[in-house]
Design a protein around this motif. Structure first.
Motif, PDB file in Angstrom:
ATOM      1  N   CYS A 129       0.849  -1.202   0.000  1.00 39.91           N
ATOM      2  CA  CYS A 129       0.000   0.000   0.000  1.00 39.91           C
ATOM      3  C   CYS A 129       0.882   1.249   0.000  1.00 39.91           C
ATOM      4  CB  CYS A 129      -0.904  -0.025   1.228  1.00 39.91           C
ATOM      5  SG  CYS A 129      -1.782   1.522   1.525  1.00 39.91           S
TER       6      CYS A 129
ATOM      7  N   HIS B 288      -3.660  -0.595   8.705  1.00 40.29           N
ATOM      8  CA  HIS B 288      -4.677  -0.807   7.661  1.00 40.29           C
ATOM      9  C   HIS B 288      -4.211  -0.234   6.326  1.00 40.29           C
ATOM     10  CE1 HIS B 288      -5.645   3.217   9.317  1.00 40.29           C
ATOM     11  NE2 HIS B 288      -5.912   3.502   8.059  1.00 40.29           N
ATOM     12  N   ASN B 289      -4.610  -0.885   5.252  1.00 41.82           N
ATOM     13  CA  ASN B 289      -4.329  -0.397   3.905  1.00 41.82           C
ATOM     14  C   ASN B 289      -5.306   0.708   3.537  1.00 41.82           C
ATOM     15  OD1 ASN B 289      -2.260  -2.239   3.575  1.00 41.82           O
ATOM     16  ND2 ASN B 289      -3.624  -3.806   2.734  1.00 41.82           N
ATOM     17  N   CYS B 290      -4.890   1.562   2.598  1.00 43.87           N
ATOM     18  CA  CYS B 290      -5.743   2.705   2.248  1.00 43.87           C
ATOM     19  C   CYS B 290      -6.932   2.304   1.378  1.00 43.87           C
ATOM     20  CB  CYS B 290      -4.922   3.779   1.538  1.00 43.87           C
ATOM     21  SG  CYS B 290      -4.420   3.336  -0.154  1.00 43.87           S
ATOM     22  N   LYS B 291      -6.829   1.163   0.673  1.00 41.80           N
ATOM     23  CA  LYS B 291      -7.893   0.623  -0.190  1.00 41.80           C
ATOM     24  C   LYS B 291      -8.215   1.516  -1.389  1.00 41.80           C
ATOM     25  CE  LYS B 291     -10.066  -1.838   3.645  1.00 41.80           C
ATOM     26  NZ  LYS B 291     -11.272  -2.034   4.448  1.00 41.80           N
ATOM     27  N   GLN B 292      -7.321   2.526  -1.678  1.00 38.30           N
ATOM     28  CA  GLN B 292      -7.612   3.399  -2.812  1.00 38.30           C
ATOM     29  C   GLN B 292      -6.392   3.710  -3.680  1.00 38.30           C
ATOM     30  OE1 GLN B 292      -9.153   7.097  -1.296  1.00 38.30           O
ATOM     31  NE2 GLN B 292      -7.445   7.405   0.120  1.00 38.30           N
TER      32      GLN B 292
ATOM     33  N   CYS C 194      -3.519  -1.182  -3.825  1.00 43.06           N
ATOM     34  CA  CYS C 194      -4.695  -1.736  -3.139  1.00 43.06           C
ATOM     35  C   CYS C 194      -5.800  -2.085  -4.136  1.00 43.06           C
ATOM     36  CB  CYS C 194      -5.224  -0.748  -2.104  1.00 43.06           C
ATOM     37  SG  CYS C 194      -4.173  -0.597  -0.629  1.00 43.06           S
ATOM     38  N   LEU C 195      -5.998  -1.210  -5.117  1.00 44.14           N
ATOM     39  CA  LEU C 195      -7.035  -1.473  -6.117  1.00 44.14           C
ATOM     40  C   LEU C 195      -6.685  -2.699  -6.956  1.00 44.14           C
ATOM     41  CD1 LEU C 195      -7.846   2.169  -7.306  1.00 44.14           C
ATOM     42  CD2 LEU C 195      -9.206   0.722  -5.789  1.00 44.14           C
TER      43      LEU C 195
ATOM     44  N   LYS D 123      -4.873  -5.201  -5.961  1.00 42.62           N
ATOM     45  CA  LYS D 123      -5.031  -6.377  -5.092  1.00 42.62           C
ATOM     46  C   LYS D 123      -6.494  -6.824  -5.085  1.00 42.62           C
ATOM     47  CE  LYS D 123      -2.915  -6.278  -1.119  1.00 42.62           C
ATOM     48  NZ  LYS D 123      -2.716  -5.884   0.289  1.00 42.62           N
ATOM     49  N   ASN D 124      -7.390  -5.847  -5.074  1.00 40.95           N
ATOM     50  CA  ASN D 124      -8.811  -6.184  -5.122  1.00 40.95           C
ATOM     51  C   ASN D 124      -9.168  -6.861  -6.443  1.00 40.95           C
ATOM     52  OD1 ASN D 124      -9.185  -5.148  -2.617  1.00 40.95           O
ATOM     53  ND2 ASN D 124      -9.908  -3.141  -3.317  1.00 40.95           N
TER      54      ASN D 124
ATOM     55  N   LYS E 157     -10.362 -10.972  -1.815  1.00 45.91           N
ATOM     56  CA  LYS E 157     -11.053 -10.065  -0.907  1.00 45.91           C
ATOM     57  C   LYS E 157     -10.263  -9.966   0.382  1.00 45.91           C
ATOM     58  CE  LYS E 157     -15.600 -11.133  -2.800  1.00 45.91           C
ATOM     59  NZ  LYS E 157     -16.904 -11.738  -2.544  1.00 45.91           N
ATOM     60  N   GLN E 158     -10.558  -8.932   1.167  1.00 41.48           N
ATOM     61  CA  GLN E 158      -9.787  -8.723   2.402  1.00 41.48           C
ATOM     62  C   GLN E 158      -9.874  -9.945   3.320  1.00 41.48           C
ATOM     63  OE1 GLN E 158      -7.937  -6.017   2.795  1.00 41.48           O
ATOM     64  NE2 GLN E 158      -7.170  -6.509   4.821  1.00 41.48           N
TER      65      GLN E 158
END
Length: 635
Positions: free
Chosen positions: A542, A557-561, A565-566, A568-569, A574-575
């Motif tokens: 991340c 925690h990862n930023c998910k944005q 992170c994107l 990885k999704n 999934k998380q």
């Protein structure tokens, strides 16, 4: 007192409440405690010293290396009815004397001063007569040799403290690693650690790295996808113009900004951009300090910065309003070589540095043993032409000579015209016989600029010419005439760097460049470049967490944005699946160390899925690898 601080905030800035951490820092310095405030770009650092200084009796000394920012803040304070002035390289002795006298007798609240002026005889003499309420050290990472922008002149601040016993210090910075945080407090002689940290995490800012060999087309693609105001950072002045021209031809309103433009052009373009008259500002890093525009949706770097500190500051100019924003780096394979070349440009060979010193002495015809305190205008272009040097390494050598204490080499300064009346207001009526043009100009100056009988005011010949409907050249002629009549003291606009000899000329064999100035700084510079390269080439950690970890902030925690992170999704993990796989990997490694292939066989799962998780855990330091075998770092 807290209520008083809020009253001051409301009176001068119109806000009812402080932002995160501002009030805690204000209370700490207000109680007389030496205080270090770590606040990212856009965190509102200036409020933390301006409010408590207004609550105290006396003047606040603000030490900052950023002359452009210094001038902006002085102007902004004056517009709010607060008396402030500045002292920096390039001012005449008379200007400095008047400014310092005003600090003693003129009920001023703020003196902004560059660190190089601190140990001058005139400043230290006048300082003893000032009632100083507090000292603010802005960009305080500059005092640390571990910092990315170390300036030797900052070390003089500790000496100033000895002249002002009991006066508290507020140190502020937007970028500091843990070792720099410790070093700042030690070098400023804090009696005890006292640090207020605002989290460097920007939850609304998505960090993206785009790998591309065609940066112009990728920039166009990004600007078409992300609406709103944008800043595009480039390393060279030429590239800012070329990129702005390219965007305009593609139908995107843009303009360019760099230190080589004159003051009036820079001010106009900044105001037009802030007012939304064009969408994209393409700029060197000269643009951004003190920019108060909260709705920047996008910051793009088309060239790599040479440190995470510089990148974090520049990227942080996006999304100050708290809404979603993007910080994008465009990276191509050739960038690595370009970045590594900056090492040899920034740290040329010592023999070359000595040659530059010798040629500088020839340039000014400086006699051996002479020079201490002498100040000269300097043209790098002319110097390099005379002695057949390339500008970039010559600039690097001059900066190292500054670090080593032989000269002070200032960056290019665009000093606007300034003047002060040398006769009293009541005496002006005597000069009416000089004609209607002169009379009209005197009246226009008196109406346009305040405090002009006690302090130098920055003036614009251009705006006076427009107001009086005469040429700029005629305005200049009249001002020179008034100056010769000793009605005013007029210093015309000049744009130049300066060389100041901080010690007498020495023989070359006595020129010493210490290890901490050259070898140790070079080593740290290389580390920062490598950290920047790691940031753009890593595809499995991340990006927000990478930056936070660099600044010593742990975050689970990862930023998910960010792009990682994107991605990885998109990989189908999934998380919850990711966490389950990580748990199973830890379990099998409790038995013994294994190779990645052994882990795959043991878990009997798809290699691609497991390798993503293993690589991530290695990058986070939760797993170790040695001789091809992976083990749990907790064991």
């Amino acid at each position: 007192m807290a209520a008083n601080y809020r009253d001051i905030l409301k009176q001068y800035w119109g806000y009812s409440h402080f932002r995160d951490l501002q009030e805690e820092i204000i209370n700490s310095i207000g109680e007389g405690n030496d205080t270090l405030g770590l606040m990212p770009t856009g965190g509102g650092k200036s409020i933390t010293f301006q409010v408590p200084a207004l609550a105290k009796e006396g003047i606040c000394i603000v030490i900052t290396p950023l002359i452009a920012l210094m001038k902006d803040q002085v102007d902004n304070l004056k517009k709010r009815g607060i008396k402030a002035l500045a002292v920096y390289s390039g001012m005449t002795r008379k200007e400095i004397l008047i400014a310092l006298e005003n600090c003693i007798f003129g009920d001023y609240k703020f003196l902004y001063i560059s660190p190089e002026r601190l140990d001058t005889e005139i400043f230290q003499l006048k300082l003893r007569s000032m009632k100083v309420s507090m000292i603010t050290v802005d960009e305080s990472h500059c005092i640390s040799q571990w910092g990315y922008d170390f300036r030797p002149a900052y070390l003089k601040i500790a000496d100033i403290r000895s002249l002002l016993p009991g006066v508290p210090v507020l140190a502020l910075t937007a970028t500091a690693t843990p070792e720099v945080v410790k070093d700042i407090q030690e070098r400023l002689h804090f009696p005890k650690e006292n640090v207020f940290r605002m989290s460097f995490e920007r939850k609304n800012l998505a960090y993206i790295v785009r790998k591309t060999d065609n940066k112009q087309d990728e920039l166009l693609h990004i600007l078409s996808k992300v609406p709103g105001t944008a800043i595009v950072y480039a390393r060279s002045r030429k590239r800012t113009k070329d990129t702005a021209d390219f965007l305009r031809k593609a139908g995107i309103s843009s303009n360019f900004y760099h230190a080589g433009l004159n003051n009036e052009t820079k001010d106009l373009r900044q105001k037009q951009w802030q007012a939304g008259e064009f969408r994209v500002m393409v700029a060197t890093n000269a643009f951004g300090m003190g920019i108060d525009k909260a709705d920047v949706r996008l910051v793009v770097h088309v060239d790599l910065p040479d440190s995470p500190e510089a990148y974090f500051q520049e990227a942080g100019r996006a999304g100050r309003d708290g809404k979603k924003a993007y910080a994008v780096i465009l990276y191509s394979k050739s960038d690595k070589a370009t970045l590594n070349k900056r090492v040899s440009d920034t740290f040329p060979e010592k023999e070359y540095i000595k040659q530059i010193y010798e040629h500088l002495n020839y340039y000014y015809q400086m006699a051996m043993g002479d020079g201490l305190g002498r100040m000269y205008d300097f043209s790098l272009e002319q110097f390099c032409r005379n002695f057949k040097h390339f500008p970039v390494p010559a600039d690097g050598a001059l900066k190292i000579l500054t670090q080593a204490g032989y000269i002070e080499y200032t960056d290019e300064q665009d000093n606007a015209s300034r003047l002060i009346f040398t006769v009293g207001r009541n005496e002006l009526y005597k000069f009416r016989e000089m004609g209607p043009e002169v009379e009209a100009l005197l009246q226009a100056i008196l109406r346009s600029y305040t405090g002009i009988f006690t302090d130098y005011a920055y003036i614009s010949e251009e705006s006076l010419a427009i107001r009086l409907n005469i040429t700029r050249e005629r305005i200049y002629e009249i001002l020179i005439y008034l100056s010769k009549r000793r009605i005013i003291d007029y210093i015309p606009h000049k744009k130049t760097p300066y060389i100041i000899y901080t010690r007498e000329r020495v023989e070359l064999h006595h020129l010493h460049i210490p290890k901490e100035v050259y070898e140790e700084r070079k080593e740290r510079y290389v580390k920062r470049i490598n950290a920047m390269l790691e940031y753009v080439t890593t595809d499995n950690a991340c990006r927000s967490r990478m930056l936070l970890r660099y600044f010593g902030e742990k975050n689970e925690h990862n930023c998910k944005q960010c792009d990682v992170c994107l991605q990885k999704n998109k990989s189908g993990l999934k998380q919850a699946d990711f966490e389950e796989l990580a748990s199973r990997i830890f379990t099998v490694l409790e038995e013994k160390s294994m190779t990645p292939a052994e882990i795959v066989r043991k878990l009997n799962l798809e290699p691609d899925r497991i390798s993503i998780v293993i690589q991530y855990l290695l990058d986070e330091g939760k797993l170790n690898i040695k001789d091809g075998f992976i083990n749990n770092s907790a064991n």
